[in-house]
Design a protein around this motif. Sequence first.
Motif, PDB file in Angstrom:
ATOM      1  N   ASP A 289       0.865  -1.177   0.000  1.00  0.00           N
ATOM      2  CA  ASP A 289       0.000   0.000   0.000  1.00  0.00           C
ATOM      3  C   ASP A 289       0.903   1.228   0.000  1.00  0.00           C
ATOM      4  N   ILE A 290       0.303   2.398  -0.161  1.00  0.00           N
ATOM      5  CA  ILE A 290       1.111   3.607  -0.326  1.00  0.00           C
ATOM      6  C   ILE A 290       1.819   3.992   0.971  1.00  0.00           C
TER       7      ILE A 290
ATOM      8  N   THR B 185      -1.045  15.097   7.598  1.00  0.00           N
ATOM      9  CA  THR B 185      -0.634  14.238   6.479  1.00  0.00           C
ATOM     10  C   THR B 185      -0.521  15.033   5.192  1.00  0.00           C
ATOM     11  N   PHE B 186      -1.506  15.864   4.912  1.00  0.00           N
ATOM     12  CA  PHE B 186      -1.466  16.674   3.694  1.00  0.00           C
ATOM     13  C   PHE B 186      -0.313  17.683   3.748  1.00  0.00           C
ATOM     14  N   ILE B 187      -0.059  18.254   4.917  1.00  0.00           N
ATOM     15  CA  ILE B 187       1.057  19.188   5.046  1.00  0.00           C
ATOM     16  C   ILE B 187       2.369  18.483   4.730  1.00  0.00           C
ATOM     17  N   ILE B 188       2.558  17.302   5.281  1.00  0.00           N
ATOM     18  CA  ILE B 188       3.799  16.559   5.077  1.00  0.00           C
ATOM     19  C   ILE B 188       4.020  16.266   3.597  1.00  0.00           C
ATOM     20  N   PHE B 189       2.998  15.773   2.917  1.00  0.00           N
ATOM     21  CA  PHE B 189       3.166  15.408   1.509  1.00  0.00           C
ATOM     22  C   PHE B 189       3.345  16.628   0.622  1.00  0.00           C
ATOM     23  N   LEU B 190       2.645  17.706   0.924  1.00  0.00           N
ATOM     24  CA  LEU B 190       2.802  18.923   0.122  1.00  0.00           C
ATOM     25  C   LEU B 190       4.188  19.527   0.319  1.00  0.00           C
ATOM     26  N   VAL B 191       4.660  19.539   1.562  1.00  0.00           N
ATOM     27  CA  VAL B 191       6.007  20.057   1.827  1.00  0.00           C
ATOM     28  C   VAL B 191       7.054  19.156   1.171  1.00  0.00           C
ATOM     29  N   SER B 192       6.827  17.858   1.203  1.00  0.00           N
ATOM     30  CA  SER B 192       7.742  16.924   0.553  1.00  0.00           C
ATOM     31  C   SER B 192       7.808  17.190  -0.945  1.00  0.00           C
TER      32      SER B 192
ATOM     33  N   PHE C 125      -2.916   8.260   0.294  1.00  0.00           N
ATOM     34  CA  PHE C 125      -2.724   7.879   1.690  1.00  0.00           C
ATOM     35  C   PHE C 125      -4.008   8.010   2.509  1.00  0.00           C
ATOM     36  N   LEU C 126      -4.885   8.908   2.078  1.00  0.00           N
ATOM     37  CA  LEU C 126      -6.066   9.279   2.874  1.00  0.00           C
ATOM     38  C   LEU C 126      -6.966   8.094   3.227  1.00  0.00           C
ATOM     39  N   PRO C 127      -7.358   7.212   2.270  1.00  0.00           N
ATOM     40  CA  PRO C 127      -8.237   6.081   2.651  1.00  0.00           C
ATOM     41  C   PRO C 127      -7.627   5.190   3.730  1.00  0.00           C
ATOM     42  N   LEU C 128      -6.317   4.969   3.659  1.00  0.00           N
ATOM     43  CA  LEU C 128      -5.659   4.160   4.689  1.00  0.00           C
ATOM     44  C   LEU C 128      -5.739   4.844   6.042  1.00  0.00           C
TER      45      LEU C 128
END
Length: 477
Positions: free
Chosen positions: A277-278, A315-322, A343-346
């Motif tokens: 999974d992601i 989670t969204f902050i982490i991925f956007l910053v990444s 990642f959100l559904p998980l």
Amino acid sequence: MFFNSLSFAIFLPIVFLLYWLVFNKNKTTQNTVLIVASYYFYSCWDWRFLFLLVFSTLLDYFSAIMMENSTSDKKRKLWLWLTIGINLGFLGVFKYYDFFAQSFADLLNGFGFQTNPVLLKLILPVGISFYTFHGLSYVIDIYYKRITAERNFIDYSLFVSYFPLLVAGPIERATHLLPQVKIKRHFNFEKAKEGVYQIIWGLVKKVVIADSCATYANAVFDNYESMNSLSLILGAIYFAFQIYGDFSGYSDIALGTSKLFGIDLLKNFNYPYFSRDIAEFWRRWHISLSSWFRDYLYIPLGGSQGGMWMKVRNTFIIFLVSGFWHGANWTFIIWGLLNAIYFLPLLLQNKNRSNMGEIEMGWNISSVKTILNILGTFALTTVAWIFFRAKSISEAVGYIQKMVTDFHFNPQYLSNERYNFELVLLVLVFVFVEWFNRSKVEPLSGKASWIKITLAIMALLALGVYSDYKEFIYFQF
């Protein structure tokens, strides 16, 4: 100086011999020769940017001492934010200024205000994102009193500038690397042999896999409007293997090179394309960066301690910053956003830590499900890579749109490529080799190692002659 260049093949043995035979009296002489080698290694890219590396080293070194010597939390916090501000300021000017200036001008132009932004058009210093994050993790750890400030400037300088990891990671932690540079190293033949194996396997990933796939992937992405579905799908898959072979190959060479000097670096890849999974993918891909964002951004934001809204937000902050860390282009932002959506559904189902163990296979329905999950995760990742590779969002959208609407599956572009259908076979062989060796650091050790080494070197010689690509993708970050 590239890891896959003749100059590095000359440089590395010279440093190795000086390190073990001439300057092996104590850890200070060992560290000094590595610092000199590291500065020479970095100056081969552009000697003018050495001042940035030295300045960053001095800034973090003295700031950490000032924080530790401060008698009040207010002064400690002042030194922390001063250091973070200056480090990110340099990173912002060199990497992001033109992006923000141009984006703001485009926004104003969209509202009818004609502007001509002043762009700096600065050359991006190689490795600036990596050594900046090395220093930031150090000063943050000092602030939270996880470690004590390093007073030996030579030891700290080596922590920042150590050449195997200087330009493309892994992003080291002071808690892991500094204790190793503070002691004298003794030559260990078995560790050195492991290092050589890992270097060779890293070169196979880069020269045999990544560079071969780049020939096809670049041609397809550059001409996607005339490509059919089969060519576009293959182009996306080949880029997925190009970036994996390129970056994980670099990491393997870095880790292997460091073992030659008796120093272990953090593992950066763990067969990520076998993820179920992601969430598992991001525990296996660019591990040092993912864990850096987890420890120094996600957890300080509240991590998973709050309600579901806080978890989703963080989670969204982490991925956007990444995504933004990877480059000053909206394509990287979309790439990060896509991974957050994956990642959100998980996260919502509290299944983001479901696949923590090793993959176990057998002749049963569970294994079929595992394989389908791996293929599905790879497909999602490959679609996201299209945005990572494309020059613009419109190009990425156009690529995907044509990929799912032009239902022609004849071997349109493979028929006139250098490797033809052999490239498909090459990638499949690589996948099977990694699959059956996924519990190892690299596949060349173990039984019949000399046969494997011989085959690897033959492949390097056979395909390396035709390699058109020298630079590693992550040097641009």
